[in-house]
Design a protein around this motif. Sequence first.
Motif, PDB file in Angstrom:
ATOM      1  N   VAL A  61       0.837  -1.205   0.000  1.00  0.00           N
ATOM      2  CA  VAL A  61       0.000   0.000   0.000  1.00  0.00           C
ATOM      3  C   VAL A  61       0.871   1.254   0.000  1.00  0.00           C
ATOM      4  O   VAL A  61       0.632   2.193  -0.778  1.00  0.00           O
ATOM      5  N   CYS A  65       0.958   3.882  -3.221  1.00  0.00           N
ATOM      6  CA  CYS A  65       0.544   5.278  -3.037  1.00  0.00           C
ATOM      7  C   CYS A  65       1.683   6.234  -3.380  1.00  0.00           C
ATOM      8  O   CYS A  65       1.474   7.245  -4.067  1.00  0.00           O
ATOM      9  N   GLY A  99      -0.803   6.586   2.029  1.00  0.00           N
ATOM     10  CA  GLY A  99      -0.747   5.186   2.434  1.00  0.00           C
ATOM     11  C   GLY A  99      -1.031   5.009   3.910  1.00  0.00           C
ATOM     12  O   GLY A  99      -1.700   4.056   4.320  1.00  0.00           O
ATOM     13  N   LEU A 102      -4.678   4.728   4.767  1.00  0.00           N
ATOM     14  CA  LEU A 102      -5.418   3.609   4.195  1.00  0.00           C
ATOM     15  C   LEU A 102      -5.174   2.341   4.993  1.00  0.00           C
ATOM     16  O   LEU A 102      -4.207   2.220   5.737  1.00  0.00           O
ATOM     17  N   THR A 106      -6.267  -2.424   1.460  1.00  0.00           N
ATOM     18  CA  THR A 106      -6.859  -1.567   0.438  1.00  0.00           C
ATOM     19  C   THR A 106      -6.501  -2.062  -0.960  1.00  0.00           C
ATOM     20  O   THR A 106      -5.330  -2.326  -1.251  1.00  0.00           O
ATOM     21  N   TRP A 108      -5.436  -2.255  -4.891  1.00  0.00           N
ATOM     22  CA  TRP A 108      -4.402  -1.477  -5.581  1.00  0.00           C
ATOM     23  C   TRP A 108      -4.986  -0.297  -6.334  1.00  0.00           C
ATOM     24  O   TRP A 108      -4.407   0.783  -6.365  1.00  0.00           O
ATOM     25  N   CYS A 111      -5.594   2.757  -4.161  1.00  0.00           N
ATOM     26  CA  CYS A 111      -4.347   3.480  -3.883  1.00  0.00           C
ATOM     27  C   CYS A 111      -4.011   4.437  -5.026  1.00  0.00           C
ATOM     28  O   CYS A 111      -3.640   5.598  -4.794  1.00  0.00           O
ATOM     29  N   ARG A 141      -8.381  11.348   1.001  1.00  0.00           N
ATOM     30  CA  ARG A 141      -8.994  10.453   1.995  1.00  0.00           C
ATOM     31  C   ARG A 141     -10.504  10.661   2.083  1.00  0.00           C
ATOM     32  O   ARG A 141     -11.274   9.698   2.079  1.00  0.00           O
ATOM     33  N   CYS A 194      -6.155   2.180  10.135  1.00  0.00           N
ATOM     34  CA  CYS A 194      -5.275   2.519   9.013  1.00  0.00           C
ATOM     35  C   CYS A 194      -3.827   2.307   9.426  1.00  0.00           C
ATOM     36  O   CYS A 194      -3.507   2.170  10.601  1.00  0.00           O
TER      37      CYS A 194
END
Length: 334
Positions: A61, A65, A99, A102, A106, A108, A111, A141, A194
């Motif tokens: 992740v 990102c 990242g 998240l 999450t 791909w 991202c 976000r 997260c």
Amino acid sequence: MSDTENTPTIQMPDPAKLIVSNSPHIHSGQNIPKIMFTVVAALMPACIAAVLFFGLAAIEVLLLCTVSCVVIEEGWNKLVKRHPTWKDGSAIITGILLGMNLNAGTPWWVCILGGFLAIILGKQLYGGLGYNPFNPVLVARVGLLIGFPEIMTTWDKPELGLMKIDAMTAATPLGLAPGETFFSDVLLGNIGGCLGETSAIALLIGGVILLAFKLIKWEVPLAFLGSVFVITGIAHVVSPETVHSPFIHIFTGGLLLGAFFMATDMVTSPMTRKGALIFGLGCGVITSVIRLWGSYPEGVSFAILFMNALTPLIDRATIKKPFGYIAPAKGEAA
């Protein structure tokens, strides 16, 4: 008497006493890349903690990102015929912070979409670094939260070890009933949430680094965290059965990450010390209201974005004199 005789004489300064040089005349020794990569270093303890608890999924992740933010920014620069900017580190920080906002599980494509929202919608459409009124990471976000609420509110259960593969959903501490959360787990990071909502100790280490290098105004996190502590503390005393203790509110969710790494953004936060206190206080009040009485268990992102919108007004109200102004000594003419 001629007009020339009536014209007042103007006393010019002695050229020999003037020093002419290029501006700025006073330099702090800082530059954008140096500041950005110091912030990256401050984020490393929290990134390492996330990887330790969520394994290779966390690395995936964070890399997705970061790479997507850099690639999208350079693609935009090429499209509008600007010079490459990836070396200044701003896109890298945006990617890492995205990242951290998240979950380890999450998908791909979320991202990459988040990178697009952060770089294009949150930053480049306003003119690039230094012109964006809102924090780009939080723009992404909130956009993802509104568009994909199920994905953005489902968290993996932490499991110490780099080779963690099987994911189990788990509630964040704020989603549990009071008394079901162990404070030791909160400090270490053995909690759902997260990537940037794991280890409070790691985030505090990062915050201390930022403060030590004087990259952030201490008034913002102090007012932010302090107001949340006071408001949730009062609510906890009134109703301990339904409201978590203020310590749980401070050390869980995205509060530490937001208070130290996003509310303090130089571009989107007030320039004055007094303004920083007002800004942090506003963030804390809004976050507490959303956490205690709103439909979302977390309110940090909404609070910071709302206060970002008020930053120009706060600056206007708190900046009373021009930058560089030196008050004349007593008895000296202004």
